[in-house]
Write a protein that holds these residues in place. Structure first.
Motif, mmCIF file in Angstrom:
data_model
loop_
_atom_site.group_PDB
_atom_site.id
_atom_site.type_symbol
_atom_site.label_atom_id
_atom_site.label_comp_id
_atom_site.label_asym_id
_atom_site.label_seq_id
_atom_site.Cartn_x
_atom_site.Cartn_y
_atom_site.Cartn_z
ATOM 1 N N PHE A 85 0.820 -1.206 0.000
ATOM 2 C CA PHE A 85 0.000 0.000 0.000
ATOM 3 C C PHE A 85 0.860 1.265 0.000
ATOM 4 C CE2 PHE A 85 -1.894 3.368 2.627
ATOM 5 C CZ PHE A 85 -2.928 3.735 1.786
ATOM 6 N N ALA A 86 1.824 1.328 0.914
ATOM 7 C CA ALA A 86 2.606 2.549 1.107
ATOM 8 C C ALA A 86 3.640 2.776 0.022
ATOM 9 C CB ALA A 86 3.300 2.508 2.476
ATOM 10 N N GLY A 87 4.128 1.698 -0.607
ATOM 11 C CA GLY A 87 5.217 1.841 -1.561
ATOM 12 C C GLY A 87 6.533 2.158 -0.879
ATOM 13 N N GLU A 88 6.594 1.896 0.414
ATOM 14 C CA GLU A 88 7.770 2.166 1.242
ATOM 15 C C GLU A 88 7.944 1.022 2.233
ATOM 16 O OE1 GLU A 88 9.745 4.762 0.939
ATOM 17 O OE2 GLU A 88 8.546 6.198 -0.192
ATOM 18 N N SER A 89 9.104 0.956 2.870
ATOM 19 C CA SER A 89 9.276 0.035 3.981
ATOM 20 C C SER A 89 8.326 0.452 5.092
ATOM 21 C CB SER A 89 10.714 0.069 4.500
ATOM 22 O OG SER A 89 11.596 -0.439 3.528
ATOM 23 N N CYS A 90 7.839 -0.527 5.842
ATOM 24 C CA CYS A 90 6.944 -0.237 6.963
ATOM 25 C C CYS A 90 7.410 -1.009 8.188
ATOM 26 C CB CYS A 90 5.513 -0.638 6.626
ATOM 27 S SG CYS A 90 4.735 0.398 5.378
ATOM 28 N N VAL A 91 7.285 -0.375 9.345
ATOM 29 C CA VAL A 91 7.659 -1.004 10.609
ATOM 30 C C VAL A 91 6.428 -1.106 11.501
ATOM 31 C CG1 VAL A 91 10.073 -0.284 10.502
ATOM 32 C CG2 VAL A 91 8.390 1.213 11.596
ATOM 33 N N THR A 92 6.410 -2.128 12.330
ATOM 34 C CA THR A 92 5.299 -2.342 13.244
ATOM 35 C C THR A 92 5.331 -1.283 14.340
ATOM 36 O OG1 THR A 92 5.554 -4.697 12.847
ATOM 37 C CG2 THR A 92 4.134 -4.054 14.705
ATOM 38 N N ALA A 93 4.205 -0.598 14.534
ATOM 39 C CA ALA A 93 4.117 0.436 15.563
ATOM 40 C C ALA A 93 3.201 0.026 16.713
ATOM 41 C CB ALA A 93 3.608 1.745 14.952
ATOM 42 N N HIS A 94 2.191 -0.784 16.419
ATOM 43 C CA HIS A 94 1.200 -1.111 17.447
ATOM 44 C C HIS A 94 0.451 -2.378 17.054
ATOM 45 C CE1 HIS A 94 -1.876 -0.354 20.512
ATOM 46 N NE2 HIS A 94 -2.788 -0.601 19.586
ATOM 47 N N ILE A 95 0.151 -3.190 18.048
ATOM 48 C CA ILE A 95 -0.717 -4.353 17.862
ATOM 49 C C ILE A 95 -1.914 -4.134 18.765
ATOM 50 C CG2 ILE A 95 -0.959 -6.848 18.113
ATOM 51 C CD1 ILE A 95 2.065 -7.066 17.638
ATOM 52 N N ASN A 96 -3.083 -4.084 18.160
ATOM 53 C CA ASN A 96 -4.316 -3.796 18.887
ATOM 54 C C ASN A 96 -4.928 -5.090 19.413
ATOM 55 O OD1 ASN A 96 -6.598 -2.645 19.907
ATOM 56 N ND2 ASN A 96 -7.523 -2.163 17.940
ATOM 57 N N VAL A 156 -0.837 -1.793 13.400
ATOM 58 C CA VAL A 156 -0.549 -0.480 12.826
ATOM 59 C C VAL A 156 0.923 -0.470 12.435
ATOM 60 C CG1 VAL A 156 -0.485 2.016 13.188
ATOM 61 C CG2 VAL A 156 -2.297 0.638 14.257
ATOM 62 N N TYR A 157 1.179 -0.079 11.200
ATOM 63 C CA TYR A 157 2.539 0.046 10.682
ATOM 64 C C TYR A 157 2.782 1.507 10.335
ATOM 65 C CZ TYR A 157 2.187 -4.989 10.200
ATOM 66 O OH TYR A 157 2.013 -6.330 10.459
ATOM 67 N N VAL A 158 4.044 1.913 10.382
ATOM 68 C CA VAL A 158 4.429 3.260 9.964
ATOM 69 C C VAL A 158 5.363 3.134 8.774
ATOM 70 C CG1 VAL A 158 5.662 5.369 10.619
ATOM 71 C CG2 VAL A 158 4.106 4.268 12.247
ATOM 72 N N ALA A 159 5.060 3.892 7.725
ATOM 73 C CA ALA A 159 5.915 3.915 6.532
ATOM 74 C C ALA A 159 7.149 4.755 6.832
ATOM 75 C CB ALA A 159 5.151 4.502 5.350
ATOM 76 N N ILE A 160 8.305 4.242 6.407
ATOM 77 C CA ILE A 160 9.556 4.982 6.615
ATOM 78 C C ILE A 160 10.320 5.088 5.305
ATOM 79 C CG2 ILE A 160 9.767 4.447 9.074
ATOM 80 C CD1 ILE A 160 11.764 2.227 8.307
ATOM 81 N N ASP A 161 11.086 6.169 5.192
ATOM 82 C CA ASP A 161 11.890 6.377 3.987
ATOM 83 C C ASP A 161 13.286 5.788 4.196
ATOM 84 O OD1 ASP A 161 13.298 8.226 5.558
ATOM 85 O OD2 ASP A 161 12.317 9.957 4.623
ATOM 86 N N GLY A 162 14.182 6.066 3.274
ATOM 87 C CA GLY A 162 15.541 5.540 3.336
ATOM 88 C C GLY A 162 16.323 5.991 4.555
ATOM 89 N N ASP A 163 15.940 7.097 5.142
ATOM 90 C CA ASP A 163 16.587 7.590 6.363
ATOM 91 C C ASP A 163 15.885 7.084 7.618
ATOM 92 O OD1 ASP A 163 18.498 9.078 4.926
ATOM 93 O OD2 ASP A 163 17.085 10.766 4.727
ATOM 94 N N ARG A 164 14.932 6.204 7.440
ATOM 95 C CA ARG A 164 14.133 5.636 8.533
ATOM 96 C C ARG A 164 13.300 6.692 9.254
ATOM 97 N NH1 ARG A 164 18.000 0.845 10.937
ATOM 98 N NH2 ARG A 164 18.368 -0.100 8.912
ATOM 99 N N THR A 165 12.859 7.663 8.480
ATOM 100 C CA THR A 165 11.990 8.728 8.974
ATOM 101 C C THR A 165 10.574 8.452 8.479
ATOM 102 O OG1 THR A 165 13.831 10.275 8.855
ATOM 103 C CG2 THR A 165 11.621 11.236 8.942
ATOM 104 N N PRO A 166 9.563 8.634 9.334
ATOM 105 C CA PRO A 166 8.195 8.441 8.854
ATOM 106 C C PRO A 166 7.928 9.269 7.601
ATOM 107 C CG PRO A 166 8.199 8.643 11.231
ATOM 108 C CD PRO A 166 9.600 8.971 10.762
ATOM 109 N N THR A 167 7.236 8.652 6.667
ATOM 110 C CA THR A 167 6.971 9.280 5.384
ATOM 111 C C THR A 167 5.489 9.120 5.020
ATOM 112 O OG1 THR A 167 7.800 9.459 3.108
ATOM 113 C CG2 THR A 167 7.588 7.240 4.008
#
Length: 147
Positions: A45-56, A109-120
């Motif tokens: 969906f994001a077209g970017e790497s995503c990291v796990t932020a939360h499990i509900n 819940v995942y957060v998309a991150i860019d190459g610098d590992r910053t949310p994007t």
């Protein structure tokens, strides 16, 4: 991107090395499989790497025996500015008949991150047909405890 384009499923055969002392899939292995497939759906969906932020929460409703197939299904049902919400369901599947019985459900819940590992930022989620709308509504209801 349309909700149905984010749908991913995978199967794992539960082997003895995946099991606990009761010869059923260890909950940690089921969670790992869910997290991996959920992240793939979020990344599609994001077209970017995503990291796990939360499990509900995670509801383990029934066990998966050694030798059974674990069917993991994931899809994006909502998105924020940089976050992606994914519904995950695991079922015990009879590979011969295709019959499946739900064993585990959660909302990640995942957060998309860019190459610098910053949310994007992520794109807007669209729902273009009735099946997608039913999936989205089911996820929202389940997330809010209204199964």
């Amino acid at each position: 991107m349309d909700l149905l384009e984010t749908y991913i499923e995978n199967r794992e055969m539960v082997q003895p090395n995946h099991a606990n002392s009761l010869q059923t899939a260890h909950g940690g292995n089921v969670l790992k499989w869910m997290d991996e497939i959920g992240a793939m759906s979020a990344m599609r969906f994001a077209g970017e790497s995503c990291v796990t932020a939360h499990i509900n929460g995670v509801d383990f409703e029934r066990p998966i025996q050694v030798g059974d197939i674990a069917l993991i299904e994931a899809y994006v049902y909502a998105a924020g500015e940089t976050s992606v919400r994914v519904r995950l369901q695991t079922s015990r599947e009879d590979i011969r008949t295709g019959e499946a019985e739900r064993t585990t459900e959660s909302y990640f819940v995942y957060v998309a991150i860019d190459g610098d590992r910053t949310p994007t930022p992520v794109p807007e989620l669209t729902v273009e047909d009735e099946r997608g709308e039913r999936l989205r509504e089911a996820a929202l209801a389940g997330e809010n405890g209204r199964r």
